[in-house]
Design a protein around this motif. Structure first.
Motif, PDB file in Angstrom:
ATOM      1  N   GLY A 165      40.542  36.826  40.458  1.00 43.40           N
ATOM      2  CA  GLY A 165      41.214  35.975  41.423  1.00 43.40           C
ATOM      3  C   GLY A 165      42.712  36.102  41.486  1.00 43.40           C
TER       4      GLY A 165
ATOM      5  N   CYS B  17      44.702  39.364  41.985  1.00 42.90           N
ATOM      6  CA  CYS B  17      45.366  40.468  42.680  1.00 42.90           C
ATOM      7  C   CYS B  17      45.177  40.436  44.197  1.00 42.90           C
ATOM      8  CB  CYS B  17      44.875  41.813  42.136  1.00 42.90           C
ATOM      9  SG  CYS B  17      43.216  42.261  42.699  1.00 42.90           S
ATOM     10  N   PHE B  18      44.156  39.798  44.666  1.00 43.46           N
ATOM     11  CA  PHE B  18      43.834  39.671  46.096  1.00 43.46           C
ATOM     12  C   PHE B  18      43.438  40.995  46.755  1.00 43.46           C
ATOM     13  CE2 PHE B  18      44.863  35.226  47.060  1.00 43.46           C
ATOM     14  CZ  PHE B  18      45.482  34.872  45.860  1.00 43.46           C
TER      15      PHE B  18
ATOM     16  N   CYS C 108      35.821  38.290  44.783  1.00 39.77           N
ATOM     17  CA  CYS C 108      35.521  38.154  43.351  1.00 39.77           C
ATOM     18  C   CYS C 108      35.371  36.701  42.938  1.00 39.77           C
ATOM     19  CB  CYS C 108      36.565  38.862  42.498  1.00 39.77           C
ATOM     20  SG  CYS C 108      38.127  37.982  42.360  1.00 39.77           S
TER      21      CYS C 108
ATOM     22  N   CYS D 139      41.247  43.245  39.770  1.00 36.28           N
ATOM     23  CA  CYS D 139      41.317  42.364  38.591  1.00 36.28           C
ATOM     24  C   CYS D 139      40.036  41.582  38.335  1.00 36.28           C
ATOM     25  CB  CYS D 139      42.485  41.397  38.718  1.00 36.28           C
ATOM     26  SG  CYS D 139      42.204  40.031  39.880  1.00 36.28           S
ATOM     27  N   MET D 140      39.243  41.337  39.362  1.00 37.97           N
ATOM     28  CA  MET D 140      38.006  40.561  39.265  1.00 37.97           C
ATOM     29  C   MET D 140      38.212  39.149  38.712  1.00 37.97           C
ATOM     30  SD  MET D 140      35.461  42.149  40.585  1.00 37.97           S
ATOM     31  CE  MET D 140      34.025  41.332  39.927  1.00 37.97           C
TER      32      MET D 140
ATOM     33  N   CYS E 220      40.585  42.193  46.674  1.00 38.48           N
ATOM     34  CA  CYS E 220      39.180  42.076  47.070  1.00 38.48           C
ATOM     35  C   CYS E 220      39.034  41.225  48.324  1.00 38.48           C
ATOM     36  CB  CYS E 220      38.364  41.444  45.947  1.00 38.48           C
ATOM     37  SG  CYS E 220      38.858  39.744  45.638  1.00 38.48           S
TER      38      CYS E 220
HETATM   39  S1  FES Z   1      39.659  41.506  42.506  1.00 37.05           S
HETATM   40 FE1  FES Z   1      41.621  40.676  42.135  1.00 37.05          FE
HETATM   41  S2  FES Z   1      41.528  38.847  43.263  1.00 37.05           S
HETATM   42 FE2  FES Z   1      39.529  39.568  43.458  1.00 37.05          FE
END
Ligand code: FES
Lengths: 468, 104
Positions: B63, B65-66, B80, B60-61, B68
């Motif tokens: 914050g 979906c977690f 991200c 998701c970039m 990353c």
């Molecule tokens: S890419 Fe989704 S929380 Fe970082």
């Protein structure tokens, strides 16, 4: 504890506009946002963007600087990199890095914006699959373009991202679009809204032209979308008309609309209702942004999807209304400023209903097929959720015990709506009757060390208790 | 040498700094978004899931979906939501070994 008149959560268009208007009316405002600079997702990192980025992202992005400029007011404290993890009895708790802080706010405005709608097709959890919004954020935030992407889904953002990648010099490989030509025809029947939205239509047509001239393939009305691959995505499988396609691709960008990000609103107990047109739960707010919960306000996409312009308008309206509630301006002043904007907003919102019809979400991802993973964190499939529903599990909270869906680190942000829809379908009832996961703080991760530092061990009045 | 990556820096001539990721050293643009910079440097998998041990990468970039999630200097963090700093020691989160895998 530090006290402020208004705490605004989220520095997108709604939060920035509200903070600006409230401070202008004499309120002390604390603006909390997770990112390193103001802008929200739509104007992410807008102040830092360079000439190259400005050119790729276009005028609609650059205008965001007008909003960030408004934050340079001595009564606005903007804390960057701040994750709010709890709002209770007017106390807002947040962490920056690993430092925890809390502040007491007379009023709290939630301007938490939208999330991209989850698109649970088989294979959507594979590395190499991102949301189209994520690719756009990488452009805005880091000046990084995604090469050779296949974009899958529907909606204006899909075209916008495709065009921006093209302008950046990295044309996407193809667009696999799930809306049908019938959807657009159906939307055009609502000609009043279509007429008001002609600017959007015109812009949409220009974008499609640009993609066509660049020779980018478009598949419209795609069905049976599956992402194939073992360790990462390798191909996009779909049916279009009578033909089955399999496009080799290791980079897939998904998008089929956005939904309100209601995590904070739910955690403070704002009631929500299912909205059939937005296929999502929307919090209860009046036209000023006031919720039934004392002192809690919501503006922007988090109150129902309206887009950046509506968000800015709603932010201003809420800013004035909160200022009036605290005596910063009179009722007459509030009305004189806000009522014309409320009418403008109504027109802008009517365009939305046209877009919602022309680019509906991909039905097969709203009620996904059995093998699709619904809960990304705990890896729970649609089949497992259906099985739980038929074996007597009645609601999302009970489902957590049955399957662990929604219990992972994203706290249901990407599976909540799908879980509700699946259970409603299985039980043959309305999404409202099924309800949603119960959201409790902490709504963002906070380390124990940071928490411990908040409390004064010598405070005799402090009660120590755990969250359940 | 150009890394094997689908992500391209539009302005490559910015100062780069050294970081460690999963035991390898990388040079990333200083101050850039950490998740984006790692993707551009050719990192494909950021962590593995708890149940099935399959790879995940930023989704998701923003914050939410977690996916990353990594360990940065010993702390579990969302890449991200971070910027590249000189000398960061970054590790994959979750299980170390690869699990059985089918797409779904
Ligand atoms: S890419 Fe989704 S929380 Fe970082």
């Amino acid at each position: 504890m530090k006290r402020v008149d208004l705490a605004v959560i989220g520095a997108g268009p709604a939060g920035m506009a509200a903070a600006t208007e409230a401070a202008g009316a004499g309120l002390r405002v604390l603006l909390l946002d997770e990112q390193r600079s103001a802008g929200g997702q739509v104007f992410r990192n807008v102040d830092a963007a360079s000439e190259v980025r400005d050119k790729v992202l276009g005028q609609d992005f650059v205008v965001g600087r007008k909003l960030t400029m408004g934050l340079a007011h001595r009564d606005i404290t903007h804390v960057t990199g701040a994750s709010v993890w709890s709002i209770e009895d007017r106390v807002v708790r947040f962490v920056t890095g690993d430092e925890a802080q809390e502040v007491c706010a007379e009023h709290v405005l939630l301007a938490t914006g939208a999330l991209e709608r989850a698109m649970p097709v088989p294979g959507w959890t594979l590395p190499g699959v991102m949301t189209a919004g994520a690719a756009q954020i990488m452009l805005k935030e880091a000046g990084i373009a995604t090469r050779d992407a296949v974009l899958v889904g529907s909606g204006p953002l899909l075209y916008l991202v495709a065009v921006q990648l093209l302008r950046a010099g990295y044309p996407p490989r193809a667009l696999v679009e799930t809306q049908t030509r019938g959807d657009m025809r159906g939307a055009l029947i609502h000609w009043r809204a279509a007429l008001r939205g002609w600017r959007y239509l015109q812009r949409g047509a220009a974008m499609l032209n640009e993609l066509r001239n660049a020779g980018i393939a478009r598949f419209v009305g795609a069905r049976e979308v599956t992402l194939l691959g073992r360790r990462r995505v390798e191909a996009v499988h779909f049916r279009c008309g009578g033909t089955v396609h399999e496009l080799a691709s290791d980079t897939v960008l998904l998008h089929h609309g956005v939904v309100p990000n209601v995590q904070a609103a739910r955690a403070v107990g704002v009631p929500h209702r299912w909205n059939n047109r937005q296929h999502a739960f929307v919090p209860e707010v009046d036209r000023w942004g006031r919720t039934p919960v004392e002192g809690i306000w919501i503006a922007g996409d988090g109150a129902g999807i309206g887009g950046a312009q509506v968000a800015e308008q709603s932010g201003r309206i809420a800013g004035w209304a909160i200022a009036q509630a605290l005596g910063g301006i009179t009722l007459e002043e509030r009305n004189a400023r806000a009522l014309p904007l409320i009418s403008k907003r109504a027109i802008e919102l009517s365009i939305r209903s046209f877009l919602e019809r022309a680019y509906p979400p991909y039905e097969a991802a709203l009620v996904p097929e059995d093998e699709a993973t619904v809960c990304r964190c705990e890896e729970v499939s649609a089949q497992e959720i259906r099985a739980a529903a038929t074996s007597g599990c009645t609601g999302p909270d009970q489902l957590k015990a049955f399957t662990r869906a929604g219990m992972g680190r994203c706290q249901g942000r990407f599976c909540g709506l799908t879980v509700t829809r699946l259970m409603a379908e299985e039980r043959g009832v309305d999404p409202d009757e099924v309800g949603y996961f119960r959201i409790r703080p902490p709504i963002k991760p906070v380390s124990l060390g940071a928490l411990a530092a908040l409390h004064d061990p010598n405070d005799p009045l402090e009660q120590v208790g755990g969250h359940d | 040498m150009k890394p094997d990556s689908r992500f391209e820096l539009l302005e490559p001539d910015v100062p780069h700094v050294a970081v460690h990721f999963a035991g390898q050293s990388y040079r990333l643009p200083e101050g850039a978004n950490l998740a984006a910079a790692l993707l551009a440097a050719g990192v494909k998998v950021f962590g593995r899931t708890a149940q099935r041990g399959v790879g995940r990468a930023p989704f998701c970039m923003m914050g939410a979906c977690f996916d990353c999630l990594v360990e940065v200097d010993g702390e579990s963090r969302q890449a991200c939501l971070m910027q590249v700093r000189e000398g960061m020691d970054i590790r994959r989160s979750g299980q170390a070994q690869e699990g059985p895998y089918e797409a779904r």
